[in-house]
Design a protein around this motif. Structure first.
Motif, mmCIF file in Angstrom:
data_model
loop_
_atom_site.group_PDB
_atom_site.id
_atom_site.type_symbol
_atom_site.label_atom_id
_atom_site.label_comp_id
_atom_site.label_asym_id
_atom_site.label_seq_id
_atom_site.Cartn_x
_atom_site.Cartn_y
_atom_site.Cartn_z
ATOM 1 N N ALA A 96 -10.999 -18.675 18.753
ATOM 2 C CA ALA A 96 -10.520 -17.473 18.067
ATOM 3 C C ALA A 96 -11.499 -17.119 16.961
ATOM 4 C CB ALA A 96 -9.125 -17.704 17.490
ATOM 5 N N GLU A 97 -11.233 -16.001 16.298
ATOM 6 C CA GLU A 97 -12.050 -15.585 15.167
ATOM 7 C C GLU A 97 -11.140 -15.143 14.018
ATOM 8 O OE1 GLU A 97 -15.560 -12.371 13.927
ATOM 9 O OE2 GLU A 97 -15.088 -12.734 16.035
ATOM 10 N N ILE A 98 -11.477 -15.596 12.804
ATOM 11 C CA ILE A 98 -10.817 -15.089 11.603
ATOM 12 C C ILE A 98 -11.566 -13.829 11.192
ATOM 13 C CG2 ILE A 98 -10.098 -15.567 9.239
ATOM 14 C CD1 ILE A 98 -8.808 -17.464 11.198
ATOM 15 N N VAL A 99 -10.881 -12.705 11.180
ATOM 16 C CA VAL A 99 -11.538 -11.425 10.910
ATOM 17 C C VAL A 99 -11.566 -11.120 9.416
ATOM 18 C CG1 VAL A 99 -11.457 -8.939 11.329
ATOM 19 C CG2 VAL A 99 -10.948 -10.542 13.197
ATOM 20 N N SER A 100 -10.458 -11.369 8.731
ATOM 21 C CA SER A 100 -10.419 -11.136 7.280
ATOM 22 C C SER A 100 -9.218 -11.831 6.679
ATOM 23 C CB SER A 100 -10.386 -9.639 6.947
ATOM 24 O OG SER A 100 -9.089 -9.109 7.156
ATOM 25 N N TYR A 101 -9.156 -11.766 5.346
ATOM 26 C CA TYR A 101 -8.117 -12.485 4.610
ATOM 27 C C TYR A 101 -7.932 -11.823 3.252
ATOM 28 C CZ TYR A 101 -6.480 -16.107 1.350
ATOM 29 O OH TYR A 101 -5.819 -16.797 0.382
ATOM 30 N N ALA A 102 -6.725 -11.964 2.694
ATOM 31 C CA ALA A 102 -6.469 -11.500 1.321
ATOM 32 C C ALA A 102 -5.243 -12.212 0.771
ATOM 33 C CB ALA A 102 -6.259 -9.989 1.277
ATOM 34 N N THR A 103 -5.156 -12.273 -0.548
ATOM 35 C CA THR A 103 -3.930 -12.710 -1.222
ATOM 36 C C THR A 103 -3.560 -11.677 -2.275
ATOM 37 O OG1 THR A 103 -4.898 -13.931 -3.078
ATOM 38 C CG2 THR A 103 -4.651 -15.121 -1.002
ATOM 39 N N SER A 104 -2.348 -11.800 -2.785
ATOM 40 C CA SER A 104 -1.913 -10.978 -3.917
ATOM 41 C C SER A 104 -0.776 -11.692 -4.620
ATOM 42 C CB SER A 104 -1.446 -9.590 -3.451
ATOM 43 O OG SER A 104 -0.193 -9.673 -2.792
ATOM 44 N N GLY A 105 -0.394 -11.190 -5.780
ATOM 45 C CA GLY A 105 0.748 -11.728 -6.512
ATOM 46 C C GLY A 105 1.753 -10.639 -6.818
ATOM 47 N N ASP A 106 3.030 -10.960 -6.672
ATOM 48 C CA ASP A 106 4.078 -9.982 -6.990
ATOM 49 C C ASP A 106 4.207 -9.752 -8.487
ATOM 50 O OD1 ASP A 106 4.735 -9.697 -4.355
ATOM 51 O OD2 ASP A 106 6.649 -10.756 -4.457
ATOM 52 N N ALA A 107 4.015 -10.830 -9.280
ATOM 53 C CA ALA A 107 4.293 -10.790 -10.728
ATOM 54 C C ALA A 107 5.716 -10.262 -10.957
ATOM 55 C CB ALA A 107 3.265 -9.931 -11.455
ATOM 56 N N HIS A 113 9.125 -12.445 -9.829
ATOM 57 C CA HIS A 113 10.191 -13.424 -10.033
ATOM 58 C C HIS A 113 9.739 -14.797 -9.540
ATOM 59 C CE1 HIS A 113 14.178 -15.400 -9.446
ATOM 60 N NE2 HIS A 113 14.521 -14.641 -10.470
ATOM 61 N N GLU A 114 10.358 -15.859 -10.083
ATOM 62 C CA GLU A 114 9.960 -17.219 -9.726
ATOM 63 C C GLU A 114 10.276 -17.564 -8.272
ATOM 64 O OE1 GLU A 114 11.723 -16.390 -12.339
ATOM 65 O OE2 GLU A 114 10.498 -16.949 -14.070
ATOM 66 N N THR A 115 11.347 -17.025 -7.715
ATOM 67 C CA THR A 115 11.732 -17.378 -6.345
ATOM 68 C C THR A 115 11.938 -16.162 -5.446
ATOM 69 O OG1 THR A 115 14.067 -17.482 -7.008
ATOM 70 C CG2 THR A 115 12.808 -19.548 -7.045
ATOM 71 N N ALA A 116 12.485 -15.088 -5.980
ATOM 72 C CA ALA A 116 12.845 -13.942 -5.147
ATOM 73 C C ALA A 116 11.641 -13.045 -4.875
ATOM 74 C CB ALA A 116 13.935 -13.124 -5.831
ATOM 75 N N PRO A 117 11.523 -12.517 -3.644
ATOM 76 C CA PRO A 117 10.472 -11.533 -3.379
ATOM 77 C C PRO A 117 10.785 -10.213 -4.051
ATOM 78 C CG PRO A 117 11.908 -11.749 -1.467
ATOM 79 C CD PRO A 117 12.352 -12.792 -2.452
ATOM 80 N N ASP A 118 9.764 -9.457 -4.335
ATOM 81 C CA ASP A 118 9.936 -8.122 -4.915
ATOM 82 C C ASP A 118 10.684 -7.250 -3.907
ATOM 83 O OD1 ASP A 118 9.730 -5.590 -5.947
ATOM 84 O OD2 ASP A 118 7.549 -5.612 -6.161
ATOM 85 N N PRO A 119 11.867 -6.747 -4.257
ATOM 86 C CA PRO A 119 12.622 -5.939 -3.296
ATOM 87 C C PRO A 119 11.894 -4.667 -2.892
ATOM 88 C CG PRO A 119 13.610 -5.820 -5.487
ATOM 89 C CD PRO A 119 12.569 -6.891 -5.541
ATOM 90 N N ARG A 120 10.931 -4.211 -3.710
ATOM 91 C CA ARG A 120 10.125 -3.045 -3.340
ATOM 92 C C ARG A 120 8.957 -3.444 -2.449
ATOM 93 N NH1 ARG A 120 8.870 -1.692 -9.397
ATOM 94 N NH2 ARG A 120 8.550 -3.947 -9.201
ATOM 95 N N ALA A 121 8.732 -4.752 -2.321
ATOM 96 C CA ALA A 121 7.703 -5.308 -1.431
ATOM 97 C C ALA A 121 6.295 -4.864 -1.794
ATOM 98 C CB ALA A 121 8.016 -4.954 0.019
ATOM 99 N N GLU A 122 6.045 -4.568 -3.059
ATOM 100 C CA GLU A 122 4.736 -4.042 -3.446
ATOM 101 C C GLU A 122 3.616 -5.051 -3.226
ATOM 102 O OE1 GLU A 122 4.962 -2.575 -7.424
ATOM 103 O OE2 GLU A 122 6.219 -0.860 -6.889
ATOM 104 N N GLY A 123 3.867 -6.339 -3.551
ATOM 105 C CA GLY A 123 2.836 -7.351 -3.351
ATOM 106 C C GLY A 123 2.527 -7.566 -1.891
ATOM 107 N N ALA A 124 3.562 -7.557 -1.048
ATOM 108 C CA ALA A 124 3.359 -7.723 0.394
ATOM 109 C C ALA A 124 2.597 -6.542 0.980
ATOM 110 C CB ALA A 124 4.709 -7.891 1.088
ATOM 111 N N VAL A 125 2.900 -5.356 0.497
ATOM 112 C CA VAL A 125 2.172 -4.165 0.939
ATOM 113 C C VAL A 125 0.705 -4.271 0.528
ATOM 114 C CG1 VAL A 125 1.903 -1.683 0.551
ATOM 115 C CG2 VAL A 125 4.179 -2.643 0.971
ATOM 116 N N GLN A 126 0.488 -4.665 -0.720
ATOM 117 C CA GLN A 126 -0.874 -4.751 -1.226
ATOM 118 C C GLN A 126 -1.705 -5.738 -0.436
ATOM 119 O OE1 GLN A 126 -1.218 -5.521 -5.481
ATOM 120 N NE2 GLN A 126 -3.091 -6.696 -5.122
ATOM 121 N N VAL A 127 -1.131 -6.915 -0.116
ATOM 122 C CA VAL A 127 -1.927 -7.940 0.554
ATOM 123 C C VAL A 127 -2.316 -7.499 1.964
ATOM 124 C CG1 VAL A 127 -0.090 -9.376 1.614
ATOM 125 C CG2 VAL A 127 -2.182 -10.424 0.749
ATOM 126 N N MET A 128 -1.429 -6.822 2.674
ATOM 127 C CA MET A 128 -1.772 -6.338 4.016
ATOM 128 C C MET A 128 -2.845 -5.261 3.959
ATOM 129 S SD MET A 128 1.800 -6.350 6.208
ATOM 130 C CE MET A 128 2.963 -5.820 4.950
#
Length: 852
Positions: free
Chosen positions: A245-256, A258-273
């Protein structure tokens, strides 16, 4: 000038889980839709209705002697097993290749197993020998590198549920530099009581097997390990390797958020994709399948579905599935196991189903590939994982090498524009530097022995007869009886940060959530921000944060562990997320609104130098314009200092004035607490902002001696240090004749003195008597995660002032052929070499050039 990105391919895989012992068995189990989630054999006695995906069979470790295996925990053993399989499938047996191969391990709960007899009150099986070898968080990387002979340098990623995904991305980015033609990436996660109890207490677990995106919400926890051999494409082709296989690209981000809960607006998940798509030069319509995080919890499934809808306008036409219905949530090893599942099924033109799927939950209305494989010819796909603290990771990959054109980037010059520190010498940079230059007493040294409350004794560990006898037997095998008899009376001192009022320095500070290590980290981070004249408003996504940890949040971990005794079901949920290694980065990110690349390394001593190397790559490769890097430590409790004294062969100094770095009569070292942070950015970006560049990082090196099981070996360590220095000089494009100053980082023990000074002699050659050598650990104590970074901060000030302060406290030096700085020297230092090492045999070197 644009640089073409290197293509990174997968040439080997390894796997073990509840449903398979190797890659071939895993493929068969996937196509047979085997669900490995069942009522838990181990945890049912404590947790009613508990189910899990457990490895219950006897595991065979090829080419590993039994006497060595018995000293290792499952985290290291499983990592070795899957790493061994991946290297074998990659046909990577040559010592020459392994000497250049890096190692990155992702894990959430390392160094845990040796302590389980205490928590489970099964004292008779307690083994101090196992604790010494496998009882530190950083030990799996050191152990596996030694067992597999990997000398290209290692890191350990500790970002909870994204750890192995994060590790894959780091491996991808690391190969771009050219130092490592190959990187072995491993995710390993045995299931231990603290993890199980934490998720159970959070009411996140389901009594029946998880059914992501459907039916009753809840996750099923799992355990297992996976490995990928990542390799630069041309290198792989040249040696005739099979490409999976091939790894094409990668990224991370931070929600900033909550300690456990995901951002209900999903902004960090949107940003990382979106970042991963941008890094790959792709558009949303290019993605043909998404392997989701898909834990099965209501919060994750809703947030993740929303994020995909925001990123992909045609999401209704894109298959999405979760592998966790097969093997549960494997925490630190989840991402790599799930990616391997994609690599085994997609070439067969089949998309993995989401097993156990019933009625879709409200707002979960995508094509989740329910229960049955879907036929599809997938060229490019996306793999997502999310973790506590809002750490988000995204990988874009393909099982067909070369179908996505490589992208290019303009290499950036990496400058340091801000610095911050907290130490026993002072609560901010000005106080600390004043102590270093004035020679004032560097803070208060606190005697831990006898001053610690009984509640800190970790369930009376050393008072239990079985444990006490085991400790005595082990010590008698190493030390003389008189040393063993006086161990209990031994005084242990630490450079302490005292009389600190955080509110004096911080405009935002939640003392309810701030343990000492988080406080130190935030103080140093805000100083670095201020020094770089960086104010975060709504642009936190442009700023990354990479932290390196040694022991992490010790006091929180101990409080959390004690809350499980005698009733694990009543564990304190408030302490669970705070006991994770990435809790410090989470606290800082939430407080300051940092939303860019977010990674925590837990590689041990000088882990902050690993963070510095990764932050350097993020800037150099134009992945982030700015990154804060650093590390932090808090003082140990009596229990942890006792273990450290044993683990280091009683090399902790027994009186505060005995810490003499490079001293002929050195009596060991003192521990320290505090933090050190640097603000990195593109040099041209800084100049455009009108911010002075303190220094430019010209290059770095990293190498591993792979001698973890021979801790008294000087020569391998010295050779590895020299290798890291040569790498740094080569990348910097300079010769040793241009180096004006060498800053070492030995803790002052005889072995580390000999190794470091031997490497300095080998590199400097005839200039060994002319180049000044310094080391300022004596001012701070051994602040484990960031002692090298604190030294680097002093070097930055040396460059500014044109003065080199002396090495503190040492009266008679161990060598007379080296120019140790013993009094204030006036010298303009333009180029400096700064060294650092981990306790596991990893060595770092950095070349700095003074800012113009």
């Amino acid at each position: 000038m644009q640089t073409q990105r290197k293509r990174v391919v997968v040439t080997g895989m390894g796997h073990m889980s509840s449903i398979a012992d190797n890659v071939d068995e895993f493929k068969e189990a996937l196509f047979n839709k085997v669900c490995g989630i069942h009522p838990s054999e181990h945890y049912q006695p404590w947790f009613d209705g508990a189910n899990a995906s457990e490895v219950l069979r006897e595991v065979i470790y090829e080419d590993l002697p039994a006497e060595r295996a018995e000293l290792l925990d499952k985290a290291a053993l499983w990592a070795y097993k899957v790493g061994h399989e991946a290297l074998k499938r990659a046909d990577a047996a040559s010592a020459e290749l392994r000497a250049k191969t890096g190692l990155i391990i992702g894990i959430s709960s390392a160094g845990t197993e040796a302590y389980m007899p205490i928590l489970e009150e099964n004292y008779e099986i307690f083994s101090l020998r196992k604790m010494v070898v496998s009882g530190s968080f950083a030990s799996p990387s050191a152990i596996v590198s030694a067992l597999l002979g990997l000398k290209g340098g290692f890191e350990l990623v500790a970002t909870a549920c994204t750890a192995s995904t994060n590790a894959i991305g780091m491996g991808f980015d690391q190969i771009q530099n050219g130092k490592n033609p190959a990187v072995l990436v491993i995710g390993t996660e045995p299931l231990y009581l603290p993890t199980f109890a934490g998720f159970y207490a959070l009411h996140a677990m389901k009594r029946s097997p998880a059914s992501p995106f459907s039916g009753e919400p809840g996750m099923s926890i799992g355990e297992g390990a996976g490995a990928l051999m990542l390799e630069e494409y041309e290198h792989a082709v040249a040696r005739g390797a099979t490409i999976y296989a091939e790894i094409v690209s990668y990224a991370t981000s931070g929600d900033a958020y909550h300690e456990t809960a995901p951002d209900p607006r999903a902004e960090g998940a949107v940003q990382v994709m979106r970042s991963a798509l941008n890094n790959a030069g792709l558009e949303p319509h290019d993605i043909q399948y998404i392997n989701a995080h898909g834990t099965g919890t209501d919060a994750n499934d809703r947030s993740e579905t929303l994020a995909m809808k925001k990123v992909f306008p045609t999401i209704a036409n894109i298959p999405v599935s979760s592998t966790k219905a097969y093997v549960g949530h494997n925490i630190g090893s989840a991402g790599i196991i799930e990616l391997i599942a994609c690599y085994l099924t997609l070439p067969e033109k089949k998309i993995l189903p989401t097993l156990n799927f019933t009625v879709p939950r409200p707002t979960c209305d995508l094509n989740y590939v329910p229960n049955e494989f879907q036929a599809a010819d997938v060229g490019v796909f996306m793999k997502n994982n999310y973790a506590f603290g809002g750490n988000n990771c995204c990988i874009i990959s393909s099982t067909r090498s070369g179908i996505v054109p490589t992208t290019s980037y303009e290499p950036k010059r990496v400058g340091i524009t801000g610095m911050g520190a907290v130490a026993s010498a002072g609560h901010d940079i000005e106080e600390i530097l004043d102590v270093v230059w004035s020679g004032k007493p560097s803070g208060r040294k606190v005697k831990l022995t006898g001053e610690v409350e009984e509640s800190h004794s970790f369930a009376g560990l050393v008072d239990h007869p079985s444990v006490r006898n085991e400790v005595r037997r082990h010590l008698l095998g190493i030390f003389s009886p008189d040393v063993v008899e006086t161990l209990g009376e031994r005084e242990i001192w630490v450079h302490a940060v005292d009389d600190l009022d955080p509110r004096k320095y911080l405009r935002r500070f939640d003392e309810r959530k701030a343990n000492p290590i988080c406080t130190f980290a935030l103080l140093a981070l805000t100083q670095a921000l201020k020094g770089a004249n960086r104010k975060i408003r709504r642009d936190g996504h442009d700023l990354g944060l990479v932290l390196g940890m040694a022991k992490g949040p010790r006091t929180t971990v101990e409080t959390y562990m004690r809350s499980m005794i005698p009733e694990p079901t009543k564990v304190r949920t408030s302490e669970f997320p705070g006991a994770l290694m990435n809790a410090i980065a989470t606290f800082c990110s939430i407080t300051e609104g940092i939303k860019g690349y977010n990674t925590t390394l837990a590689t041990g001593n000088n882990a902050a130098f690993g963070a510095l190397g990764y932050g350097y790559e993020l800037i150099r490769q134009s992945l982030q314009p700015q990154v804060i890097v650093g590390g932090a430590d808090e003082r140990p409790t009596q229990f942890w200092s006792y273990l450290q004294a044993i683990n280091d062969g009683l090399q902790l100094a027994d009186r505060p004035e005995a810490y003499e770095v490079y001293g002929e009569n050195g009596k060991g070292y003192l521990l320290g607490e505090g933090a050190g942070m640097l603000f990195l950015e593109d040099v041209n970006y800084a100049r455009a902002r009108g911010v002075p560049v303190l220094a430019e990082i010209l290059g770095y090196g990293r190498a591993c001696d792979a001698s973890y099981f021979d801790r008294d070996a000087v020569e391998p360590r010295s050779e590895s240090i020299a290798t890291s220095i040569r790498q740094a000089l080569d990348e910097a494009g300079i010769g040793i004749d241009e180096v004006d100053l060498v800053c070492g980082n030995s803790d002052g023990t005889a072995l580390n003195n000999a190794a470091e000074l031997g490497a300095i002699r080998a590199i400097l050659g005839e200039r060994v008597a002319q180049v000044p050598v310094v080391n300022y650990n004596g001012h701070f104590g051994n602040v484990e995660s960031c002692s090298g970074m604190l030294n680097m901060i002093v070097v930055l000030e040396i460059m500014r002032r044109g003065e080199i302060p002396p090495i503190p406290h040492t009266k008679t030096f161990v060598a007379n052929d080296i120019q140790f700085v013993t009094s204030l020297q006036r010298k303009q230092v333009r180029t400096a070499l700064v060294l650092g090492a981990t306790e596991g045999g990893n060595h770092y070197a950095y070349v700095l050039r003074a800012g113009a």
